[in-house]
Enzyme design. Structure first.
Site, PDB file in Angstrom:
ATOM      1  N   CYS A  19       0.837  -1.196   0.000  1.00 32.45           N
ATOM      2  CA  CYS A  19       0.000   0.000   0.000  1.00 32.45           C
ATOM      3  C   CYS A  19       0.868   1.240   0.000  1.00 32.45           C
ATOM      4  CB  CYS A  19      -0.924  -0.024   1.213  1.00 32.45           C
ATOM      5  SG  CYS A  19      -1.938   1.451   1.381  1.00 32.45           S
ATOM      6  N   ASP A  46      31.771  16.525  -4.859  1.00 32.87           N
ATOM      7  CA  ASP A  46      30.615  16.291  -3.999  1.00 32.87           C
ATOM      8  C   ASP A  46      29.590  17.429  -4.093  1.00 32.87           C
ATOM      9  OD1 ASP A  46      32.416  18.025  -2.946  1.00 32.87           O
ATOM     10  OD2 ASP A  46      32.648  17.031  -1.014  1.00 32.87           O
ATOM     11  N   CYS A  80      -7.220   1.124   4.164  1.00 35.17           N
ATOM     12  CA  CYS A  80      -7.030   2.519   3.755  1.00 35.17           C
ATOM     13  C   CYS A  80      -8.149   2.978   2.826  1.00 35.17           C
ATOM     14  CB  CYS A  80      -5.667   2.684   3.080  1.00 35.17           C
ATOM     15  SG  CYS A  80      -4.273   2.434   4.184  1.00 35.17           S
ATOM     16  N   ASP A 101      34.990   7.575   2.834  1.00 34.93           N
ATOM     17  CA  ASP A 101      36.429   7.675   2.637  1.00 34.93           C
ATOM     18  C   ASP A 101      37.102   6.534   3.381  1.00 34.93           C
ATOM     19  OD1 ASP A 101      36.154   9.892   1.087  1.00 34.93           O
ATOM     20  OD2 ASP A 101      36.619  11.337   2.670  1.00 34.93           O
ATOM     21  N   ASP A 126      42.473   3.169  -6.600  1.00 38.57           N
ATOM     22  CA  ASP A 126      42.783   3.951  -7.795  1.00 38.57           C
ATOM     23  C   ASP A 126      44.278   4.077  -8.034  1.00 38.57           C
ATOM     24  OD1 ASP A 126      41.165   5.006  -9.803  1.00 38.57           O
ATOM     25  OD2 ASP A 126      41.623   7.062  -9.234  1.00 38.57           O
TER      26      ASP A 126
END
Length: 1025
Positions: A37, A725, A67, A524, A358
């Site tokens: 629902c 960011d 509902c 991080d 990386d």
């Protein structure tokens, strides 16, 4: 997916992929769309034919029968989505407005049972159509036998499990869709019926309520709520802000109308600086107009999505950890972060941890292998004894009573054994670090004798290693562990890799292929999970049926370990995280700060939030111009078609894209990944084998995958700034999403911060340079995002302030030098003021002080933290921010790019040893210069006043006030510049230099060793005077 299956390294374009064997077929997540629902979040339930209950036949809006009944009885009687009036379904009570319908009233015929076949027929219909009772006959209390209402059952329809007794008293009685009770169980039926009424608000609470009904009612409650700031705290704060704005306008008017003619240059410079400070204050102050706090209900989350005996319905989460240089980001720090993630209080099958290397470092790879082995012992220990925090380094170094609230008899013994295991683990990690300090000439060789694929960090294939998974990832007690995946994207010369933003986008695609969780947490490498329930806190917002659909991310505040007691350089950023972010949460949500954030995957994919139903606009016939608007005959046009397309929600957007757009141009050439982007609830295609998925994962992290796609421009982390960011969150807010700021009592995540002055200034330089880049880019908040009008104005003010604040360094530097110039030249930036004009200055300073006090009152920030923030605003403003503006202008005008270095996360063995270490950098030159100039100006001004007599002391006080204001704000900088100095108090050094200089000048002025004779001045009256 099988763990420890070997490293998968390769480039999709170069066909270097290693063959993968023995992989288990991944388990696709069950698609539950449409069975819940949209109003209460409960299951809708099935009809007797096995179909979903449909409340609205016009649009099919998913709503359960309770509902539906409540909306018809107590609400507007309209469907929440299409606004069409609910039609009366069979078995539902009549309400006002049903008289116009031509449906047959089934109530008087529904229970006219003549034989057993009719009784079974009506029982099935009762299961389908109703749960309510309407009156009882006169003999109900004696002979009636009715099926009970199960208070603790599911809210959906239930199967009928028995007969309904005799039918002679069946007229005017409603059959309930639940198993019937035994004969004579009328009292139990009454109690359960009252419980059902209590659930729907028709009956007050009674002392003997069924606890099961209370649990169901609790599960239907909201998962979170806003906690507004008390009006006694926030209203005076707003009044003072308005008063300060008025006083500021009057002050600036006075300054403009009263120039200083003998120091016109100093006056004009000061006025320009003051106007800039006023604009900057407005941009910073007004986004704090609606601060709020939030409260979550973790128990309701468990009641709703973790029901006993049913599959766990909490959403899966992919956790991203990024690292680059293992020498500046020690492997032990990264390992603690990973261990805290694997030990989170969340279903293990719902957690997948992806570590992005990386730098393609074999040290990071081998340390993760050791971490995976240690996790088999650490994770069950944490969950068995409810350990907090679940990063072993932080847990074993806590100076608290670790026996508090521990009652298990074997805890002490197992803790000692675990501490010994962790110390051995640290030794193994330290051995790997020592081994990596000297790189062999032939490059690194793996244990199986093959060369390490990442020996050349700038030219290597993509690499993926599954350390822990659903096949082979078990702890020492035989329990399943979360996934742990090592990822290093492909790098080749001549390609743009976009630093951290590119690495995060590669993780998004890898996770989308392998697990495709609907939510993602990014951390991080030095931010460990301090609160094991942090993800659950975020799910209270993201999985809430009411507000979760429009939430793009949940941001947690950053908290730090290892900072000195007085926080000399404002590393905690308490003013920003506890004041500014609360203010933004009351508008459209906090900005994304780069870590400690749980994202909705669909928001990162560039989709817009679903649009709610709009109010119907009042339309008049046109005869009365005062009411409504005139109905117009619309003509079809291309613009109308575009408007209709834009009005579609998230589902409409996807269908439109499927028919109109080329998905390869948007997401890249990967059919599996494109398919995953359309799966809102997550999961992987069931027909894909693990080998195919891994091959596709290698493909999506190839260096040329993003070419000619929208990655970095509209999708994922946005490119164009080293502070990716801010851009990423800004794009989401411009699309109409909102974010949430979650501040649990126990901090969710904790990290490390640079406590050394030079490292801190370099960190601030990087942030400021990113803001300058955004200011000059096409995504600048000053001119981007006006088209849709989905970004609120106060939110735009906040984003504009994040890009403009570095430019404040120019007027701030000028304003810090002006006092010294005034002291040295005996000029001043203001004319002599009258008693009436002095009221402007007194009122302005009083409003500044009162604003700060009231702000601290509602936010809970201490005055010391506020003062440290003010001090570092000046220190960073005339150093790092100034350099950022210069470097940004050089990049824009001359194309000179600058590289930034990763902030070191290494710690010193000595407590706060880094705090006193002196590291020279050019960022120290401007503050040192300003400090020396003001000290010299103070000495010169006092000497001049002594020389000219009593009448010169009055104008001197104003100049000394501003000069001392500069020196006091730069005091922490001077402490960092002086270093430890055998722990000599810095204040002693300052006053020693200041007093020595004054005394020396006075000594020269008095000159006691030269004999002065009395008599006329021969230079004026001559020899014959």
């Amino acid at each position: 997916m099988e763990a420890s299956a070997g490293l998968v390294a390769g480039s999709h374009n170069r066909n270097e992929l290693v063959v993968i064997h023995n992989h288990e077929e991944p388990k696709p997540l069950k698609n539950l769309d449409g069975q819940f629902c949209e109003i209460c979040g409960d299951q809708i339930g099935l009809t007797v034919d096995g179909d979903l209950f449909v409340a609205c036949n016009e649009c099919g809006f998913p709503a359960c029968r309770p509902c539906y009944e409540y909306e018809r009885r107590e609400g507007t009687q309209n469907c929440p989505q299409c606004k069409t009036r609910y039609k009366r379904l069979r078995g539902s009570p009549r309400v006002e407005g049903d008289e116009d319908e031509e449906d047959i009233d089934d109530i008087e015929y529904e229970f006219n049972i003549e034989h057993e076949q009719d009784k079974q027929k009506h029982s099935a219909e009762a299961m389908l159509y109703g749960k309510m009772s309407y009156g009882r006959g006169p003999e109900d209390d004696e002979n009636g036998r009715f099926p009970p209402v199960i208070a603790g059952g599911h809210s959906g329809e239930f199967p009928v499990g028995g007969g309904y007794g005799n039918g002679e008293h069946g007229l005017h009685k409603r059959v309930h869709p639940y198993p019937s009770s035994e004969a004579g169980d009328e009292g139990g039926w009454r109690e359960r019926m009252d419980d059902w009424k209590l659930q729907h608000g028709n009956l007050g609470p009674e002392p003997d309520d069924d606890p099961e009904m209370g649990l169901i009612d609790e599960a239907r409650q909201p998962l979170s709520r806003k906690v507004p700031i008390a009006s006694s705290k926030i209203n005076p704060y707003r009044m003072v802000i308005v008063a300060r704005l008025v006083i500021l306008a009057v002050f600036l008017r006075y300054r403009l109308l009263n120039p200083v003619h003998d120091a016109l240059g100093l006056w004009l410079t000061s006025v320009i600086c003051e106007i800039w400070f006023a604009v900057s204050w407005i941009l910073d102050q007004f986004p704090k107009w609606f601060p709020i706090e939030r409260e979550t209900y973790l128990d309701r989350l468990s009641l709703r999505y973790e029901r006993e005996g049913e599959p766990n319905m909490l959403a899966p989460v992919d956790v991203f950890v990024s690292t680059v240089d293992p020498l500046k980001e020690p492997p032990l720090v990264t390992s603690n972060t990973v261990l805290s993630i694997l030990a989170m209080d969340y279903p293990v099958e719902k957690i997948s941890c992806y570590v992005s290397d990386d730098g393609a470092s074999m040290l990071t790879f081998e340390s993760l292998s050791e971490t995976a082995e240690f996790a088999r012992k650490w994770v069950p220990f944490c969950k068995k004894f409810s350990i907090e925090p679940r990063a072993p380094e932080m847990y074993f170094t806590l100076k608290i009573d670790y026996l508090q609230d521990k009652v298990h008899p074997t805890f002490v013994k197992e803790r000692r054994a675990m501490k010994r295991e962790y110390e051995e683990f640290k030794v193994r990690i330290n051995a790997l670090v020592a081994k990596a300090s000297k790189v062999p000439l032939e490059g690194w060789i793996m244990q199986d004798g093959t060369p390490w694929p990442g020996n050349n960090t700038k030219d290597h294939p993509g690499m993926i290693q599954v350390f822990l998974g659903h096949s082979g990832g078990f702890d020492v007690e035989g329990h399943e562990l979360p996934r742990l995946v090592y990822v290093s994207r492909e790098k080749r010369p001549g390609f743009q890799h976009h630093k951290k933003a590119g690495a995060m986008n590669a993780l998004v695609r890898v996770a989308g292929v392998l697990t495709n969780a609907p939510f993602m947490l990014n951390l991080d490498c030095d931010h460990y999970v301090n609160n094991s329930k942090a993800v659950r806190e975020a799910m209270c917002f993201l999985m809430d049926p009411q507000i979760g659909k429009k939430v793009c991310y949940v941001q947690f505040p950053q908290r730090f370990d290892g900072i000195d007691t007085h926080d000399r350089y404002a590393n905690r950023n308490t003013v920003f995280f506890d004041i500014n972010m609360k203010g933004l949460d009351g508008i459209q949500g906090p900005v994304y700060v780069g870590t400690g954030c749980v994202f909705k995957r669909q928001a990162l994919y560039g989709y817009e939030p679903p649009k709610g139903p709009k109010r119907p606009k009042m339309i008049s016939c046109g005869c009365c111009p005062c009411f409504g608007r005139r109905r117009k005959n619309k003509k079809f046009s291309k613009n109308d078609m575009n408007g209709d397309v834009a009005a579609l929600g998230a589902e409409g957007d996807k269908e439109h894209l499927m028919s109109e757009m080329n998905f390869e141009k948007k997401f890249g050439q990967s059919s599996i990944f494109v398919t995953s982007t359309l799966m809102e609830e997550g999961g992987v295609p069931p027909s894909s084998s693990p080998a195919v998925l891994l091959k596709e994962a290698i493909h999506v992290i190839s260096c040329g995958y993003e070419d000619k796609t929208e990655w970095g421009t509209e999708l994922g982390w946005i490119y164009g700034s080293i502070t990716e960011d801010i851009l990423t969150g800004f794009k989401m807010h411009c699309r109409g999403w909102r974010s949430i700021y979650c501040m649990p009592k126990r901090p969710a995540f904790k990290g490390s911060a640079p406590i050394n002055l030079s490292d801190r200034l370099n960190q601030v330089l990087r942030w400021a340079l990113g803001s300058v880049e955004i200011f000059f880019s096409r995504h600048s908040p000053l001119w981007y995002g006006y088209k849709g009008g989905k970004l609120k104005w106060l939110e735009r003010f906040a984003y504009a302030n994040t890009t403009i604040y570095p430019f404040t360094s120019i007027p701030l530097l000028a304003y810090c030098i002006l006092p010294a110039i005034c002291l040295l030249t005996d000029k001043f930036i203001m004319p002599p003021i009258s008693t009436f004009a002095s009221l402007f200055f007194i009122s302005l300073f009083m409003s500044i002080i009162v604003t700060g006090i009231l702000e601290l009152r509602w936010s809970g920030v201490s005055i010391e933290e506020w003062w440290r923030n003010e001090q570092f605003w000046v220190i960073g403003g005339i150093s790092a921010h100034l350099f950022a503006v210069v470097q940004g202008l050089l990049k824009i005008l001359a194309g000179i790019d600058t590289n930034f270095t990763v902030t070191s996360k290494a710690t010193d063995d000595d407590d706060f040893g880094e705090l006193y270490a002196f590291k020279w950098t050019t960022l120290l030159i401007p503050p040192t210069t300003v400090l020396i100039i003001n000290i010299v100006g103070v000495v010169a001004g006092i000497s001049d006043a002594i020389n000219n007599g009593y009448q010169s002391w009055g104008p001197l006080f104003g100049k000394l006030f501003f000069s001392f204001w500069v020196i006091v704000h730069l005091y922490p900088f001077l402490k960092g510049l002086m270093g430890r100095q055998n722990r000599t108090p810095t204040i002693v050094v300052i006053w020693s230099v200041l007093l020595a200089s004054i005394f020396s000048l006075l000594w020269v002025r008095i000159d006691p060793f030269v004999l002065k004779t009395k008599g006329p001045d021969t230079s004026k009256c001559g020899i014959n005077c």
